[in-house]
Design an enzyme around this catalytic site. Structure first.
Site, mmCIF file in Angstrom:
data_model
loop_
_atom_site.group_PDB
_atom_site.id
_atom_site.type_symbol
_atom_site.label_atom_id
_atom_site.label_comp_id
_atom_site.label_asym_id
_atom_site.label_seq_id
_atom_site.Cartn_x
_atom_site.Cartn_y
_atom_site.Cartn_z
ATOM 1 N N ARG A 48 86.329 75.682 -46.563
ATOM 2 C CA ARG A 48 85.725 74.423 -47.000
ATOM 3 C C ARG A 48 86.153 74.098 -48.432
ATOM 4 O O ARG A 48 86.555 72.968 -48.733
ATOM 5 C CB ARG A 48 84.200 74.536 -46.914
ATOM 6 C CG ARG A 48 83.413 73.374 -47.512
ATOM 7 C CD ARG A 48 83.622 72.114 -46.740
ATOM 8 N NE ARG A 48 82.694 71.055 -47.178
ATOM 9 C CZ ARG A 48 82.892 69.770 -46.937
ATOM 10 N NH1 ARG A 48 83.955 69.365 -46.266
ATOM 11 N NH2 ARG A 48 82.027 68.873 -47.357
ATOM 12 N N CYS A 277 68.063 67.680 -38.977
ATOM 13 C CA CYS A 277 66.879 67.130 -39.650
ATOM 14 C C CYS A 277 65.763 66.817 -38.662
ATOM 15 O O CYS A 277 64.787 67.537 -38.556
ATOM 16 C CB CYS A 277 67.260 65.877 -40.437
ATOM 17 S SG CYS A 277 68.235 66.214 -41.910
#
Length: 437
Positions: A48, A277
């Site tokens: 990343r 979420c």
């Protein structure tokens, strides 16, 4: 305002911010802070960090040009963003913003491991006067009761004397290019009155939409966790309506369109609820409530209903195939989309996998096509094979599971056999689809 108040609102002159976790939440925030401050972005994922250093964000939250404008090549006090996997590079920062994920385990219990580990990392370099701000979604009390003790233990410093804490819940909406981080009002809080004002001033300096300073960290934590719990419950309600109206042979989308003409009707739509979420946060609140001796009924009922929608969608597809005279066992089906939402490559906690699993149990062969999802990540997370380009063959059934913009441009007739089903989970194809949720 008194002179003392003015002093409390004044930011430090030499601010250097470390953002811990460079995912969907951390990177947009780090990029925004880097337009005004010296920022070090830290992540343990070497791949990343290497990708970000090259100027590319694989999550597609930040376009390459915008990212490259703020990147710098080394960690110093210059304005800009330096990305690293080395703890030493964040040692001279005085604000630490932790944006790691907060998942649930296989039993839907909160898993605070990423928070503990990131707190240990920060604790190794924590100094007197530093402020640690958490953005991860948690239940009320996690920051001060779970994370702060880790910081104290590792650093040897005393909370609210040597170092301080804040909480400012993330409100990132992955894939949304309109409501970007600076355009969403930010809730802020601090472990003391003065620290709360400092944290608020820091965010206010870059968030154009403004801030709301909560009176305590626990209030800010609670505010975040109920935002997504509220959405989850409302989506569960319309999902239940969809089940009822399907039995009555009534078009749910048409019912919602009619009801939405009333000024105060909330425009929620049925669908699969996944992601990191809405499909997770209610469990954090439920867990905390149970620790206080209260068993939440509405919150968990909404979760159960939304978690059941994958199997329901599969059953609806099979019923419609039977009605159209399509042999189910051995049928070939094309699933369009594996990510948890449209125009976003994030496959975490996607409920499309529930649909695929149920379809396979009916003996259906599923081809999975998603132009945005990482083939490697899908295979690693779900042991599923996906393709990134439009297949050449025709299918007995096509299911639009995710409403990627690219899918809306498809010529579905090129993908369907003469007698084939087109099922629209997202309700965006109108009369093109044979049916929709």
């Amino acid at each position: 305002m008194t002179e003392v108040d003015k002093k409390e609102y004044k930011l430090d002159e030499n601010i250097k911010i470390a953002v811990i976790g460079l995912g969907y939440v951390g990177l947009p925030l780090a990029r925004l802070f880097a337009t005004k401050y010296a920022v070090v972005g830290f992540d343990i994922n070497k791949g990343r960090v290497a990708s970000l250093k090259s100027g590319t964000d694989t999550t597609l939250e930040i376009d390459d040009e915008t990212l490259q404008k703020v990147l710098i090549n080394n960690s110093d006090d210059r304005q800009g963003l330096y990305c690293t996997t080395s703890v030493e590079d964040i040692a001279d920062c005085n604000y630490f913003v932790i944006t790691v994920p907060t998942p649930v385990d296989k039993n839907n219990r909160p898993d605070l491991t990423p928070l503990y580990k990131s707190s240990e990392t920060v604790g190794k370099v924590l100094k007197r006067g530093d402020i640690v701000i958490y953005e991860s979604t948690v239940y009320p009390g996690v920051t001060e009761e779970e994370c702060v003790p880790v910081l104290e233990k590792i650093s040897g410093l005393k909370f609210n004397e040597d170092f301080f804490a804040g909480y400012s819940p993330e409100r990132i909406n992955p894939g949304d290019k309109e409501h970007t981080v600076e355009k969403i009002l930010k809730v802020t809080s601090g472990s003391t009155v003065e620290i709360g004002q400092k944290v608020d001033a820091l965010y206010k300096s870059v968030i154009t939409a403004g801030t709301h300073l909560a009176p305590s960290i626990k209030v800010a934590e609670a505010a975040k966790v109920i935002e997504n719990s509220q959405r989850d419950i409302n989506i569960a309600f319309v999902n239940e309506l969809a089940k009822i109206f399907n039995l009555m042979d009534i078009d749910t989308q048409e019912v919602l369109a009619a009801a939405s003409t009333k000024w105060n009707f909330l425009p929620f739509k049925p669908g699969l609820v996944g992601g990191h979420c809405i499909g997770v946060d209610p469990y954090y609140l439920a867990q905390r409530a149970q620790e206080f001796g209260y068993h939440p009924e509405i919150i968990l009922a909404g979760r159960r209903l939304n978690d059941s929608m994958g199997e329901y969608v599969a059953a609806q597809v099979v019923k419609l195939m039977i009605k159209k005279g399509i042999s189910v066992n051995g049928a070939n089906l094309l699933m369009l989309g594996i990510t948890f939402k449209e125009n976003c490559p994030d496959v975490r906690n996607t409920k499309i996998v529930d649909v695929i699993k149920a379809l396979k149990e009916y003996g259906i062969t599923v081809t999975l096509y998603d132009p945005l999802a990482s083939i490697e990540e899908v295979k690693k997370e779900y042991k599923l094979q996906t393709i990134n380009s439009v297949p050449k063959e025709k299918f007995d059934a096509v299911v639009l599971g995710v409403a990627h913009a690219e899918f809306l441009k498809l010529d579905f007739s090129e993908l369907q056999k003469e007698n084939s089903l087109l099922y629209d989970v997202k309700g965006v194809l109108g009369t093109l689809a044979d049916n929709r949720l």
